[in-house]
Write a protein that holds these residues in place. Structure first.
Motif, PDB file in Angstrom:
ATOM      1  N   ASN A  38     -40.504 -56.459  14.092  1.00  0.00           N
ATOM      2  CA  ASN A  38     -41.942 -56.423  14.326  1.00  0.00           C
ATOM      3  C   ASN A  38     -42.319 -55.704  15.613  1.00  0.00           C
ATOM      4  OD1 ASN A  38     -43.347 -58.215  12.179  1.00  0.00           O
ATOM      5  ND2 ASN A  38     -41.542 -59.396  12.755  1.00  0.00           N
ATOM      6  N   SER A  39     -41.358 -55.491  16.475  1.00  0.00           N
ATOM      7  CA  SER A  39     -41.625 -54.785  17.729  1.00  0.00           C
ATOM      8  C   SER A  39     -40.332 -54.140  18.210  1.00  0.00           C
ATOM      9  CB  SER A  39     -42.155 -55.757  18.789  1.00  0.00           C
ATOM     10  OG  SER A  39     -41.123 -56.639  19.204  1.00  0.00           O
ATOM     11  N   ALA A  40     -40.460 -53.330  19.254  1.00  0.00           N
ATOM     12  CA  ALA A  40     -39.276 -52.668  19.809  1.00  0.00           C
ATOM     13  C   ALA A  40     -38.289 -53.664  20.380  1.00  0.00           C
ATOM     14  CB  ALA A  40     -39.704 -51.675  20.888  1.00  0.00           C
ATOM     15  N   ASP A  42     -37.304 -56.364  18.948  1.00  0.00           N
ATOM     16  CA  ASP A  42     -36.430 -56.846  17.875  1.00  0.00           C
ATOM     17  C   ASP A  42     -35.263 -55.898  17.621  1.00  0.00           C
ATOM     18  OD1 ASP A  42     -38.066 -59.060  17.466  1.00  0.00           O
ATOM     19  OD2 ASP A  42     -39.361 -57.965  16.092  1.00  0.00           O
ATOM     20  N   PHE A  47     -37.126 -49.776  15.057  1.00  0.00           N
ATOM     21  CA  PHE A  47     -38.580 -49.804  15.221  1.00  0.00           C
ATOM     22  C   PHE A  47     -39.136 -48.396  15.412  1.00  0.00           C
ATOM     23  CE2 PHE A  47     -42.350 -50.006  17.944  1.00  0.00           C
ATOM     24  CZ  PHE A  47     -43.166 -50.827  17.176  1.00  0.00           C
ATOM     25  N   GLN A  51     -41.263 -46.065  12.827  1.00  0.00           N
ATOM     26  CA  GLN A  51     -42.587 -45.614  13.259  1.00  0.00           C
ATOM     27  C   GLN A  51     -42.741 -44.103  13.060  1.00  0.00           C
ATOM     28  OE1 GLN A  51     -43.770 -45.762  17.571  1.00  0.00           O
ATOM     29  NE2 GLN A  51     -45.217 -47.297  16.840  1.00  0.00           N
ATOM     30  N   THR A 231     -37.287 -51.957   8.484  1.00  0.00           N
ATOM     31  CA  THR A 231     -38.062 -53.020   9.128  1.00  0.00           C
ATOM     32  C   THR A 231     -38.350 -54.239   8.256  1.00  0.00           C
ATOM     33  OG1 THR A 231     -40.144 -51.945   8.476  1.00  0.00           O
ATOM     34  CG2 THR A 231     -39.224 -51.368  10.638  1.00  0.00           C
TER      35      THR A 231
END
Length: 272
Positions: A38-40, A42, A47, A51, A231
Motif C-alpha cells: 500500500n505504500s513504499a 511495504d 510500489f 506506480q 501490489t
C-alpha cells in the motif's frame, strides 16, 4: 519513581503479543484495501515499479480517445467518398444519357441536372467532417500512438470538391455540342478513378489506426495486470493469515496470563 520491573517470562510474552497485534493490523489493512503493498514502506521496489506501470497505462488510456476519434474521422471521410462516388456515377450517367439524344431541350435539362449534382458534390465534401476534422475537405490528421508522441501517423487529407481533386467543371452551352458532353463525361470518369484511389489510401490508414488501437488496449491490459501482480493481495491467503494470527494472539494472551500468575505465586512464597 522507580521503573516497573517485569520478569523475563512476562516481557517475552508481552513482546510476542505486541508483534502479533501489529501483524493483525497489517493483515486487516491488506484485506480492506485488497493490496499487500500500500505504500513504499511495504515494498519500495514493487510500489514504485507498479506506480510506473500504472502511470503509463493511464497515459495510454488517455490516447485511446484521440485514436478512437481518428477512426471516426477516417470513417466519416470514407462515408463522404462513398457518397460522392455515387453522385459522380449519377453525373456520369447523365452525360451518357445526353450522348444518346439529339433533342436540344432534353440535353439542356440533363445539363442542368448535371450541374445540380455537381453542386451537391461540393456540399457533401464540406459535410464529411468529424469533430472539427474533414479529411476530404483539405484537413490533415495526426494520430499519436504513444505517451511520448514519438510514434504517430500523419494522414494527409484531400479536397474532394469539383474545383479540387474531383475536378468536374460546370457544363458548357447546355451540352448543345457533343464535344462538351464528352468533356463532362471524361471529367466524371477521371473523378471516379481518383475517388477509388483515395478510398484505398484512407482504408489502409484506417486499418493501421485500428491495429494500433487494438495494440494499445492490449498494452494497457498488460501494464495494469503487471502492476496488480506487484501490489495486490491474495484475499484467501490474507484471511487465513488473519485467522492464524488471531489464534496466536489468544495463545499469547493466555501465556502472558500464566506468566503473571507464576510471578504472583513466587511472590506469595516470599511473603509466606
Amino acid at each position: 519513581m522507580s521503573a516497573i520491573v517485569l520478569s523475563a517470562g512476562v516481557r517475552s510474552n508481552l513482546l510476542n503479543l505486541q508483534t502479533t497485534g501489529a501483524l493483525i493490523e497489517q493483515t486487516q489493512v491488506r484485506l480492506s484495501t485488497g493490496k499487500r503493498v500500500n505504500s513504499a514502506l511495504d515494498n519500495p521496489t514493487n510500489f514504485f515499479t507498479a506506480q510506473a506501470l500504472s502511470n503509463r497505462a493511464n497515459d495510454l488510456s488517455g490516447l485511446l480517445d484521440s485514436i478512437s476519434n481518428a477512426i471516426k474521422t477516417l470513417q466519416a471521410a470514407d462515408n463522404g467518398i462513398s457518397a460522392i462516388t455515387k453522385l459522380v456515377q449519377s453525373a456520369q450517367a447523365l452525360a451518357r444519357q445526353a450522348q444518346q439524344t439529339s433533342d436540344a431541350a432534353e440535353k439542356a435539362s440533363l445539363a442542368t441536372q448535371f450541374d445540380d449534382t455537381r453542386a451537391q458534390i461540393d456540399k457533401l465534401a464540406a459535410d464529411s467532417g468529424f469533430n472539427g476534422k474533414n479529411l476530404i475537405n483539405g484537413d490533415n490528421l495526426d494520430v499519436v500512438f504513444n505517451e511520448s508522441g514519438s510514434s504517430k501517423l500523419t494522414i494527409t487529407g484531400v479536397t474532394d470538391t469539383t474545383a479540387g481533386a474531383v475536378a468536374i467543371s460546370a457544363t458548357v452551352g447546355s451540352w448543345a455540342a457533343a464535344a462538351d458532353i464528352q468533356t463532362s463525361l471524361d471529367a466524371a470518369t477521371a473523378a471516379l478513378s481518383t475517388l477509388r484511389t483515395q478510398s484505398k489510401a484512407f482504408g489502409s490508414s484506417l486499418s493501421t489506426v485500428q491495429a494500433r488501437q487494438d495494440f494499445t488496449k492490449s498494452m494497457i491490459n498488460t501494464l495494469t495486470t503487471g502492476a496488480d501482480n506487484l501490489t495486490l493481495a491474495d484475499s484467501n491467503e490474507e484471511a487465513a493469515n488473519l485467522l492464524a494470527l488471531q489464534t496466536r494472539q489468544q495463545l499469547s494472551t493466555t501465556a502472558l496470563s500464566l506468566a503473571v500468575q507464576s510471578d504472583r505465586n513466587v511472590l506469595r512464597l516470599f511473603g509466606g
